[in-house]
Design an enzyme around this catalytic site. Sequence first.
Site, PDB file in Angstrom:
ATOM      1  N   ASP A 108      -3.704   5.364   6.592  1.00  0.00           N
ATOM      2  CA  ASP A 108      -4.203   6.574   7.238  1.00  0.00           C
ATOM      3  C   ASP A 108      -5.142   6.142   8.380  1.00  0.00           C
ATOM      4  OD1 ASP A 108      -4.753   9.321   7.519  1.00  0.00           O
ATOM      5  OD2 ASP A 108      -6.402   9.254   6.104  1.00  0.00           O
TER       6      ASP A 108
ATOM      7  N   ARG B 299       0.382  11.996  -8.949  1.00  0.00           N
ATOM      8  CA  ARG B 299       0.886  10.631  -8.747  1.00  0.00           C
ATOM      9  C   ARG B 299       2.269  10.441  -9.361  1.00  0.00           C
ATOM     10  NH1 ARG B 299      -3.231   7.424  -6.662  1.00  0.00           N
ATOM     11  NH2 ARG B 299      -5.339   7.752  -7.433  1.00  0.00           N
TER      12      ARG B 299
ATOM     13  N   GLU C 134       0.842  -1.200   0.000  1.00  0.00           N
ATOM     14  CA  GLU C 134       0.000   0.000   0.000  1.00  0.00           C
ATOM     15  C   GLU C 134       0.880   1.254   0.000  1.00  0.00           C
ATOM     16  OE1 GLU C 134      -2.464   1.538  -0.766  1.00  0.00           O
ATOM     17  OE2 GLU C 134      -4.041   1.508   0.744  1.00  0.00           O
ATOM     18  N   ASP C 135       0.341   2.354  -0.502  1.00  0.00           N
ATOM     19  CA  ASP C 135       1.114   3.604  -0.495  1.00  0.00           C
ATOM     20  C   ASP C 135       1.140   4.244   0.886  1.00  0.00           C
ATOM     21  OD1 ASP C 135      -1.608   4.226  -0.578  1.00  0.00           O
ATOM     22  OD2 ASP C 135      -1.479   5.596  -2.271  1.00  0.00           O
TER      23      ASP C 135
HETATM   24  P1  IMP Z   1      -7.270   4.629   4.966  1.00  0.00           P
HETATM   25  O1  IMP Z   1      -8.311   3.634   4.584  1.00  0.00           O
HETATM   26  O2  IMP Z   1      -7.847   5.795   5.714  1.00  0.00           O
HETATM   27  O3  IMP Z   1      -6.088   4.026   5.701  1.00  0.00           O
HETATM   28  O4  IMP Z   1      -6.774   5.328   3.646  1.00  0.00           O
HETATM   29  C1  IMP Z   1      -5.885   4.790   2.797  1.00  0.00           C
HETATM   30  C2  IMP Z   1      -5.960   5.545   1.499  1.00  0.00           C
HETATM   31  O5  IMP Z   1      -6.225   6.935   1.697  1.00  0.00           O
HETATM   32  C3  IMP Z   1      -4.635   5.515   0.784  1.00  0.00           C
HETATM   33  O6  IMP Z   1      -4.547   4.406  -0.071  1.00  0.00           O
HETATM   34  C4  IMP Z   1      -4.647   6.815   0.024  1.00  0.00           C
HETATM   35  O7  IMP Z   1      -5.264   6.633  -1.232  1.00  0.00           O
HETATM   36  C5  IMP Z   1      -5.502   7.744   0.817  1.00  0.00           C
HETATM   37  N1  IMP Z   1      -4.709   8.714   1.606  1.00  0.00           N
HETATM   38  C6  IMP Z   1      -4.604   8.806   2.939  1.00  0.00           C
HETATM   39  N2  IMP Z   1      -3.791   9.808   3.317  1.00  0.00           N
HETATM   40  C7  IMP Z   1      -3.360  10.374   2.175  1.00  0.00           C
HETATM   41  C8  IMP Z   1      -2.459  11.470   1.886  1.00  0.00           C
HETATM   42  O8  IMP Z   1      -1.871  12.136   2.759  1.00  0.00           O
HETATM   43  N3  IMP Z   1      -2.267  11.732   0.574  1.00  0.00           N
HETATM   44  C9  IMP Z   1      -2.861  11.043  -0.434  1.00  0.00           C
HETATM   45  N4  IMP Z   1      -3.684  10.008  -0.211  1.00  0.00           N
HETATM   46  C10 IMP Z   1      -3.946   9.688   1.076  1.00  0.00           C
HETATM   47 MG    MG Z   2      -4.663   4.746  -2.456  1.00  0.00          MG
END
Ligand code: IMP
Ligand code: MG
Length: 180
Positions: A104, A166, A100-101
């Site tokens: 969050d 990106r 994963e990138d």
């Molecule tokens: P989560 O489900 O909240 O953990 O979110 C994960 C996804 O949110 C990642 O795969 C990103 O696509 C997006 N995301 C969360 N924080 C950022 C950020 O700072 N920049 C860009 N994308 C983010």
């Molecule tokens: Mg993403």
Amino acid sequence: MELGKDIKCVLFDVEAIAARVKELGREISRDFKGEQVVMICILNGACPFFTDLIRAIDLDVRIDFITASSYGNATESSGIVQISRDLRTNIEGKNVIVVEDIIDTGITLCFLSKLLSARNPKSISICTLLNKEARREKVVNVQYSGFPIADEFVVGYGLDYNEKYRNLPYVGVLKEEKYL
Ligand code: IMP
Ligand code: MG
């Protein structure tokens, strides 16, 4: 620089990312020595990280892709995860590493780990380039983490804001006026 002018500061430059990706590749190669691993790229964000990481791993690596999104088009998670492209591989009995990138809230990976675990892999690990621990809502077991970051919205090296940035080769903080 056309895209670079929207960036407030660079957090991880090309060299820092390349060095960390090499280390992660070495760690994974050591941990799974003699075994096959199936590396799963979470599209679209993990794409640049994934292609660099798999080339830093000295194992029998198989690859597959999954598209999951918990984001609308904003900077906040919608809380709903959708799979619009599933794996083509049968992962039963395989060592799976989900790439994963950024993690969050953890909503995306919590959902995905449950989904993939139900397919009975031999093992399942998570590798993320960036980890925003302060924002975590769901518990996620992360085995490989590139860099911890503070609660700031970052773009580049796969990470987007409304699908833009990106292709920046580094990770940077977006100027506030770009998303306010
Ligand atoms: P989560 O489900 O909240 O953990 O979110 C994960 C996804 O949110 C990642 O795969 C990103 O696509 C997006 N995301 C969360 N924080 C950022 C950020 O700072 N920049 C860009 N994308 C983010
Ligand atoms: Mg993403």
